[in-house]
Motif scaffolding. Structure first.
Motif, PDB file in Angstrom:
ATOM      1  N   ARG A 141       3.220   6.116  -5.700  1.00  0.00           N
ATOM      2  CA  ARG A 141       2.893   6.236  -6.985  1.00  0.00           C
ATOM      3  C   ARG A 141       2.017   7.295  -7.457  1.00  0.00           C
ATOM      4  N   GLN A 149       0.849  -1.240   0.027  1.00  0.00           N
ATOM      5  CA  GLN A 149      -0.042  -0.157  -0.120  1.00  0.00           C
ATOM      6  C   GLN A 149       0.910   1.370   0.164  1.00  0.00           C
ATOM      7  N   ASP A 170       1.891   2.287  -3.498  1.00  0.00           N
ATOM      8  CA  ASP A 170       0.870   2.533  -4.044  1.00  0.00           C
ATOM      9  C   ASP A 170       0.434   3.974  -3.896  1.00  0.00           C
ATOM     10  N   LYS A 213       3.284   0.791 -11.948  1.00  0.00           N
ATOM     11  CA  LYS A 213       3.548  -0.417 -11.622  1.00  0.00           C
ATOM     12  C   LYS A 213       3.388  -0.978 -12.886  1.00  0.00           C
TER      13      LYS A 213
END
Length: 252
Positions: free
Chosen positions: A23, A17, A20, A31
């Motif tokens: 990102r 997480q 993520d 990804k």
């Protein structure tokens, strides 16, 4: 106290997480997509392919020779006879299809290469000179036809090597020979249409005689098929050019 972030990667390389979030903030690259192996398609077994005329037609000359002792064909008289017929056609075609390009010749070669050509061979001769644009245009058309109809012999010769003092205003000139005689002659490009395409030249060559031969067969019906194919390609070319012109006008 230092701030540590532990990142766990699963077996597929999927991020945590925390990754993520990074990102979304633009701190990490996107990804990569999860790996998916290509779907498996089993190859078709030769034994499962229906053995019919199309199966024979797909075979090469060597394949057909190898089928001589095939037990399945021994039990099928029709297929065995068709195999022999197809093998004979391929062998004849290999004998016939022996040219495939526009070959340069000299004046001393003319009798041997043109007048003395076998009676089953049509010879197309272009008289030309370098530097004349019309000669280059017709030559390009003949080079295209020579590859499509390798059983027709195409040769080129400098005009004055063939006929002394032959006037340049008559160039290019196309001569069609068969059995040692001139069957047709075409002076200049006017007879080949405004654009002088390979399809247009082919149509003119086949107007009265089966000059073009693709070498696929030697019977009369196949020659008619070649001529019909020439006509069809010519019509398709004209239609395509007409459609292209319409598109050009509509875009203005």
């Amino acid at each position: 106290m230092a701030d540590y972030h532990f990142v766990y990667k699963d077996l597929e390389g999927a991020s945590t997480q925390w990754d993520d979030i990074q990102r979304k903030l633009g701190n990490l690259p996107a990804k990569p997509p999860a790996f998916k192996p290509p779907s498996f398609t089993p190859a078709e077994y030769e034994a499962s392919v229906p053995k019919d005329k199309s199966w024979i037609d797909d075979k090469t000359e060597q394949d057909l020779e190898d089928l001589e002792d095939d037990p399945d064909l021994d039990d099928d008289r029709f297929l065995e006879e068709y195999r022999k017929k197809r093998l004979s056609e391929l062998r004849e075609a290999a004998k016939v299809a022996r040219f495939g390009s526009v070959v340069p010749i000299s004046g001393s070669d003319f009798v041997r290469e043109v007048s003395q050509a076998p009676p089953d061979v049509w010879v197309v001769v272009i008289l030309y000179k370098e530097g004349i644009a019309e000669c280059g245009l017709l030559m390009q058309c003949l080079e295209d036809l020579a590859t499509k109809y390798p059983a027709t012999k195409f040769v080129k010769i400098i005009s004055t090597d063939c006929i002394p003092n032959y006037p340049d205003r008559n160039l290019p000139t196309l001569l069609v020979y068969n059995s040692g005689a001139v069957k047709a002659n075409h002076v200049g490009l006017r007879g080949f249409g405004r654009r002088c395409t390979p399809e247009g030249v082919a149509l003119v060559l086949c107007q009265s005689d089966p000059v073009l031969n693709d070498g696929q067969s030697v019977n009369g019906r196949s020659r008619e098929a070649v001529i019909e194919g020439v006509r069809k390609r010519f019509i398709e070319k004209v239609v395509t050019q007409h459609e292209d012109n319409d598109d050009g006008y509509s875009s203005d």
